[in-house]
Design an enzyme around this catalytic site. Structure first.
Site, short mmCIF file in Angstrom:
data_model
loop_
_atom_site.label_atom_id
_atom_site.label_comp_id
_atom_site.label_asym_id
_atom_site.label_seq_id
_atom_site.Cartn_x
_atom_site.Cartn_y
_atom_site.Cartn_z
N GLY A 1 0.82 -1.22 0.00
CA GLY A 1 0.00 0.00 0.00
C GLY A 1 0.84 1.26 0.00
N ALA A 2 1.91 1.27 -0.79
CA ALA A 2 2.81 2.43 -0.82
C ALA A 2 2.34 3.50 -1.80
CB ALA A 2 4.23 1.98 -1.16
N SER B 1 -0.29 5.48 -1.42
CA SER B 1 -0.90 6.67 -0.83
C SER B 1 -0.58 6.75 0.65
CB SER B 1 -2.43 6.67 -1.04
OG SER B 1 -3.06 5.82 -0.12
N GLY B 2 -0.97 7.86 1.25
CA GLY B 2 -0.92 8.03 2.71
C GLY B 2 0.41 7.69 3.36
N GLY C 1 2.07 4.83 3.62
CA GLY C 1 3.00 4.00 2.85
C GLY C 1 3.83 4.84 1.88
N SER D 1 -2.82 -0.02 15.34
CA SER D 1 -3.60 1.20 15.54
C SER D 1 -4.06 1.31 16.97
CB SER D 1 -4.81 1.20 14.63
OG SER D 1 -5.58 2.35 14.91
N TYR E 1 -12.68 -3.32 10.95
CA TYR E 1 -11.36 -2.69 10.80
C TYR E 1 -10.57 -2.78 12.10
CZ TYR E 1 -7.86 1.03 10.60
OH TYR E 1 -6.68 1.74 10.67
#
Ligand code: NDP
Length: 315
Positions: free
Chosen positions: A9-10, A12-13, A15, A142, A190
């Site tokens: 997941g690099a 966006s955000g 990553g 998280s 989640y």
């Protein structure tokens, strides 16, 4: 030689910010493991990661077949693997009905937990053979999965129960799509998946740290209220959440700062301790944080490991 790090997941955000921080250091080659090849390439260019410091490889964590193919393709590239960062995630807080991965697992847990579980199990073999001086597997945890914090106590709270839904395959057909066997709730799914992420790292640590010397860690980089993670949320939430985090909870952290934090866990020589959950204080100093009772329960971790092995076809 440069270190080789895979970041899921690099595109966006967090990553992407981490790839940028590591890419700029010149000490790393980043393998961006992303579901959208073109987006990843575009984003890497837009933040200015030098071309020789990254490559993009396709990975869709919502398909175990894709995870296996990714591991094969990576091996064929001939690069050693030194660090694996499990960062990708989806969050579906407003979904009324469950959706599913290719193999029919509820999408949040299927992607965030089962996809990464299989990926890290397969790539463990590659990590073992690398001669790098500080090999690491890192998973982004998280605060919301940790019921020993204020944020973790906002309902619906994470709770894996006795894992009966997971054991049944989370398929929503003859069994609940939720790990604890309850009614579908996207926000809870989640949080549950993040508890699985944190439990998985500890179980990895217990099973493999001594034998392999690999560091297994999770972290909470702070609340990055501006990322795409909240893209499914209602517009009012998306408008108010960043200032709320900035001025009320003071937990807000920019994507850039969060990326630097995760980059520290990848490369900082002082963050090599295994089995740890890292957090940062308001002065951006890192410290070893406490996990909630459930997120640090060794029996639950073992049970989760065994059930997950069956679901992803490793046992
Ligand atoms: P983003 O939504 O910006 O990034 C998530 C990434 O995961 C995207 O690149 C996305 O791809 C990718 N992804 C989603 N599904 C898949 C899939 N099936 N296969 C491969 N990649 C996939 O969110 P964040 O940067 O905020 O999230 C990164 C991590 O940080 C997550 O693990 C999240 O739980 C964690 N986190 C975030 C916090 C926050 O406040 N934002 C706080 C604590 C933890 P694409 O670009 O194609 O959409």
């Amino acid at each position: 030689r440069k270190g080789n790090v895979i970041i899921t997941g690099a595109s966006s955000g967090l990553g992407l910010a981490t790839a940028k921080a590591l890419g700029e250091s010149g000490k790393w080659h980043i393998i961006m493991a992303c579901r959208d090849f073109l987006k990843a390439e575009r984003m890497a260019r837009s933040v200015g990661i030098p071309k020789e410091n990254y490559s993009v490889m396709h990975l869709d964590l919502a398909s175990l077949e894709s995870v296996r193919q990714f591991a094969d393709n990576f091996r064929r590239s001939g690069r050693p693997l030194d660090v694996l960062v499990c960062n990708a995630a989806i969050y579906l807080p407003t979904a009324k009905l469950p959706t599913y991965t290719a193999e029919g697992f509820e999408l949040s847990v299927g992607t965030n937990h089962l996809g990464h579980f299989l990926l890290s199990r397969l790539l463990l073999e590659d990590l073992k053979t690398s001669d790098f001086n500080s090999k690491r597997v890192i998973i982004v945890g998280s605060i919301t999965g940790n019921t020993n914090t204020l944020a973790g106590n906002v309902p619906p709270k994470a709770n894996l129960g006795d894992l009966r839904g997971l054991a049944g395959g989370l398929n929503g057909v003859n069994i609940s799509p939720m790990i604890d066997g309850g009614e579908f709730d996207g926000a809870k799914a989640y949080k549950d998946s993040k508890v699985c992420n944190m439990l998985t790292m500890q179980e990895f640590h217990r099973r493999y740290h001594e034998e392999t010397g690999i560091t297994f860690a999770s972290l909470y980089p702070g609340c990055i209220a501006t990322t795409g993670l909240f893209r499914e949320h209602i517009p009012l939430f998306r408008l108010l959440f960043p200032p709320f985090q900035k001025y009320i909870t003071k937990g807000f952290v920019s994507e850039e700062e969060a990326g630097k934090r995760l980059a520290q866990v990848v490369s900082n020589p002082s963050l090599t301790k295994s089995g740890v959950y890292w957090s940062w204080n308001n002065n951006s100093g890192s410290f070893e944080n406490q996990l909630s009772e459930e997120a640090s329960d060794p029996e639950k971790a073992k049970k989760l490991w065994e059930i997950s092995e069956k679901l992803v076809g490793l046992a």
